[in-house]
Scaffold this motif. Structure first.
Motif, mmCIF file in Angstrom:
data_model
loop_
_atom_site.group_PDB
_atom_site.id
_atom_site.type_symbol
_atom_site.label_atom_id
_atom_site.label_comp_id
_atom_site.label_asym_id
_atom_site.label_seq_id
_atom_site.Cartn_x
_atom_site.Cartn_y
_atom_site.Cartn_z
ATOM 1 N N GLU A 1 0.826 -1.206 0.000
ATOM 2 C CA GLU A 1 0.000 0.000 0.000
ATOM 3 C C GLU A 1 0.861 1.258 0.000
ATOM 4 O O GLU A 1 0.501 2.264 -0.609
ATOM 5 C CB GLU A 1 -0.930 -0.005 1.214
ATOM 6 N N THR A 2 2.008 1.191 0.671
ATOM 7 C CA THR A 2 2.929 2.327 0.681
ATOM 8 C C THR A 2 3.383 2.664 -0.728
ATOM 9 O O THR A 2 3.460 3.841 -1.113
ATOM 10 C CB THR A 2 4.144 2.022 1.576
ATOM 11 N N ARG A 3 3.693 1.637 -1.513
ATOM 12 C CA ARG A 3 4.154 1.865 -2.886
ATOM 13 C C ARG A 3 3.089 2.548 -3.739
ATOM 14 O O ARG A 3 3.404 3.216 -4.717
ATOM 15 C CB ARG A 3 4.577 0.537 -3.522
ATOM 16 N N LYS A 4 1.828 2.387 -3.363
ATOM 17 C CA LYS A 4 0.735 3.007 -4.123
ATOM 18 C C LYS A 4 0.424 4.425 -3.648
ATOM 19 O O LYS A 4 -0.458 5.084 -4.203
ATOM 20 C CB LYS A 4 -0.529 2.156 -3.990
ATOM 21 N N GLY A 5 1.134 4.875 -2.601
ATOM 22 C CA GLY A 5 0.915 6.228 -2.124
ATOM 23 C C GLY A 5 0.027 6.333 -0.901
ATOM 24 O O GLY A 5 -0.486 7.414 -0.589
ATOM 25 N N ALA A 6 -0.157 5.229 -0.172
ATOM 26 C CA ALA A 6 -1.016 5.250 1.012
ATOM 27 C C ALA A 6 -0.331 5.872 2.226
ATOM 28 O O ALA A 6 -0.982 6.140 3.235
ATOM 29 C CB ALA A 6 -1.460 3.830 1.366
ATOM 30 N N GLY A 7 0.965 6.118 2.131
ATOM 31 C CA GLY A 7 1.739 6.562 3.286
ATOM 32 C C GLY A 7 2.495 5.395 3.888
ATOM 33 O O GLY A 7 2.412 4.264 3.404
#
Length: 585
Positions: A345-351
């Protein structure tokens, strides 16, 4: 009334495990050559306890009184740990400043803290005496090393004295223990007041959360963990490294110390583990003894976590505690949870998910504002999933800055709560701050972390960037960590940094977003044709995400400036100035 002095913990271990080694200090190689086996200097818990008793007793004989401020400027090792506990035992307040912040900031922090004296190495004593006008109240001195043209005792002189017996000043939870300075990554360094409650809670929470037991051996890559190790009954093996420049560590020194002392755990910044992991994979080496690593100071990159997981014990784990100088620890997450769930999810921009809060912590995400919020009722708590500003409370949360005091208004929020009998979990910092409190109520302090993000359905905090780094554009707000994640997915990008710069024609208070790229191949910084091709690819990548579709300006930077304490946090303020100058040309 029991003594709340955190140094009592050392005294207790000196009784229960007197002959266990407390601190290990590496010596220089014979003839300066690694081919000779490293020699070490050690001190047991009993010896450390008695050594610090001598220091405390001598300071009190010199006239140092409870609450006086003494600047501690000693290189990491046995002398440093002895002086830390000696100062705590004396009742004095130690001033701790990272020397890596540069001479200018160091001298200014000392001036702001207004020390009553110095416990320092010879070079520091020589310098401050030429600058006495900046430190007019500095009366007491203890020299660690050779004394030159000034008075006062040396540490070696104290060690030649008979043991004076136990010497631990009686203090309460509320009494000050230290002034620790922030790195100044988002402004001038500020002196944070640590009470004995702060240190005691930190030791309890860290040992309980991570299962740290007396008798274990730790490799602390940050000097203050020498205090925590000895307060938890662990052996601290001080690594041969410059603690103010962790990215420059020699990985061989880390491996050597781990193997020589069979260390099972270690705390160090992400920059250290990035270097150690890279070296181990290149040379086919492993840290088989290590079963637990703690790494903090900045989010640890996914590839670094994978790299370290491959070289430690198969059953080992990496934890990334989250917090700040003013509030530590706040939350924690394991590498298994990151790699198995949140990294995607981080890689998708979720933080970046920093995990769940420690049992002693309460937290809220409130609507973002740059204005003071004096009372809790002045805040607006946001629902889960909505990005806002994180604020926390708990017994380890510091109550105030004692230098740059104007920062207190922007960082601290006060709440009136019913007074509990005998305390209890999650009651927050129970310092009485308002003399008009009734007998049935008390004031607790919330700290605004300066970080923005959101809470998910599992009550985990997702860090989206520093509040001061958010970019207010004409079309909305961009958050650094979320936007940068999109660009970081390009294989040529080492890391990226979002900044905002003023531009003619924009509405008042709005900035132009600029993405700055640090390339993996350093030589590419001089290849303009390659950069133009890459710029086209990155802009196309940006257009495919609603998080970055408004970013139209990309610059390339040879090497990002980073914080001095952990060599991991990007100095976006400096990059913003650089970008503005670059675009003017």
């Amino acid at each position: 009334m029991s003594n709340s002095n955190v140094a009592c913990r050392l005294a207790n271990f000196a009784k229960t495990q007197p002959d266990q080694i407390a601190v290990v200090e590496p010596l220089k190689y014979r003839n300066g050559k690694r081919q000779y086996k490293r020699q070490y200097k050690t001190i047991t818990f009993r010896e450390l306890d008695e050594d610090s008793d001598r220091i405390a007793s001598a300071l009190q004989e010199m006239g140092v009184q409870k609450g006086m401020r003494l600047a501690l400027l000693v290189t990491p090792g046995i002398d440093f740990v002895s002086c830390v506990f000696g100062l705590l035992k004396s009742g004095a307040v130690m001033i701790l400043i990272d020397p890596g912040m540069g001479k200018g900031n160091l001298f200014q922090c000392l001036e702001d803290a207004d020390p009553d004296g110095f416990v320092a190495i010879s070079k520091v004593h020589a310098v401050w005496r030429f600058m006495r006008l900046r430190y007019p109240n500095a009366e007491f001195s203890l020299t660690v090393g050779r004394r030159w043209f000034w008075g006062g005792p040396t540490l070696q002189m104290l060690r030649e004295r008979p043991w004076p017996g136990p010497c631990v000043a009686e203090v309460t939870d509320d009494d000050p223990a230290a002034i620790i300075f922030t790195t100044g990554s988002t402004g001038a360094p500020k002196g944070v007041l640590y009470q004995h409650r702060t240190f005691n809670t930190q030791v309890d929470e860290i040992s309980r959360q991570y299962g740290i037991q007396p008798g274990q051996t730790d490799l602390p890559g940050f000097p203050m963990f020498g205090l925590f190790n000895c307060a938890m009954g662990s052996t601290a093996v001080i690594p041969d490294m410059d603690a103010s420049r962790p990215a420059a560590v020699n990985p061989e020194n880390i491996l050597e110390a781990v193997r020589d002392w069979n260390a099972s755990q270690s705390f160090a910044s992400p920059a250290v583990w990035k270097s150690v992991g890279r070296w181990c994979h290149k040379n086919g080496e492993k840290l088989e003894n290590i079963r637990m690593i703690l790494s903090a100071g900045a989010p640890v990159q996914e590839n670094v976590l994978r790299s370290i997981r491959d070289i430690i014990h198969p059953d080992g784990e990496i934890h990334t505690p989250y917090g700040a100088t003013e509030a530590l620890p706040v939350a924690t997450i394991s590498s298994r949870e990151i790699l198995g769930e949140t990294a995607a999810e981080t890689r998708k921009g979720a933080g970046v998910c920093v995990g769940r809060h420690f049992p002693s912590i309460r937290w809220k995400v409130i609507r973002i504002t740059d204005e003071p919020l004096p009372r809790l009722e002045d805040t607006e708590e946001l629902p889960r999933g909505e990005i806002g500003e994180l604020m926390v409370t708990g017994p380890q949360i510091t109550r105030e800055y004692v230098t740059r005091k104007e920062a207190n208004a922007l960082a601290k929020v006060y709440e009136t709560v019913p007074k509990t009998v005998g305390g209890g979990e999650n009651t927050g910092n129970t310092d009485t701050l308002d003399t008009q409190n009734t007998q049935n109520t008390q004031e607790i302090v919330w700290h605004r972390m300066g970080d923005v993000g959101y809470l998910d359905d599992q009550d985990r905090f997702w860090f989206c960037g520093r509040k001061a780094h958010r970019v207010e554009t004409a079309t909305g707000t961009l958050f650094t960590i979320r936007s940068e994640a999109i660009f970081n997915e390009h294989p040529a990008v080492n890391r990226s940094a979002l900044v905002g710069i003023p531009e003619v024609g924009l509405p008042e208070g709005k900035l132009k977003p600029v993405m700055i790229i640090e390339l993996k191949k350093k030589a590419s910084i001089h290849d303009t044709a390659y950069q133009e091709t890459l710029r086209t690819e990155l802009l196309a990548l940006a257009k495919n995400s609603p998080l970055t579709e408004t970013i139209e300006t990309i610059l390339f930077h040879a090497s990002f400036p980073v914080d001095i304490r952990h060599n991991a946090k990007i100095f976006r303020e400096k990059l913003a100035v650089w970008a503005l100058e670059k675009l003017k040309k």
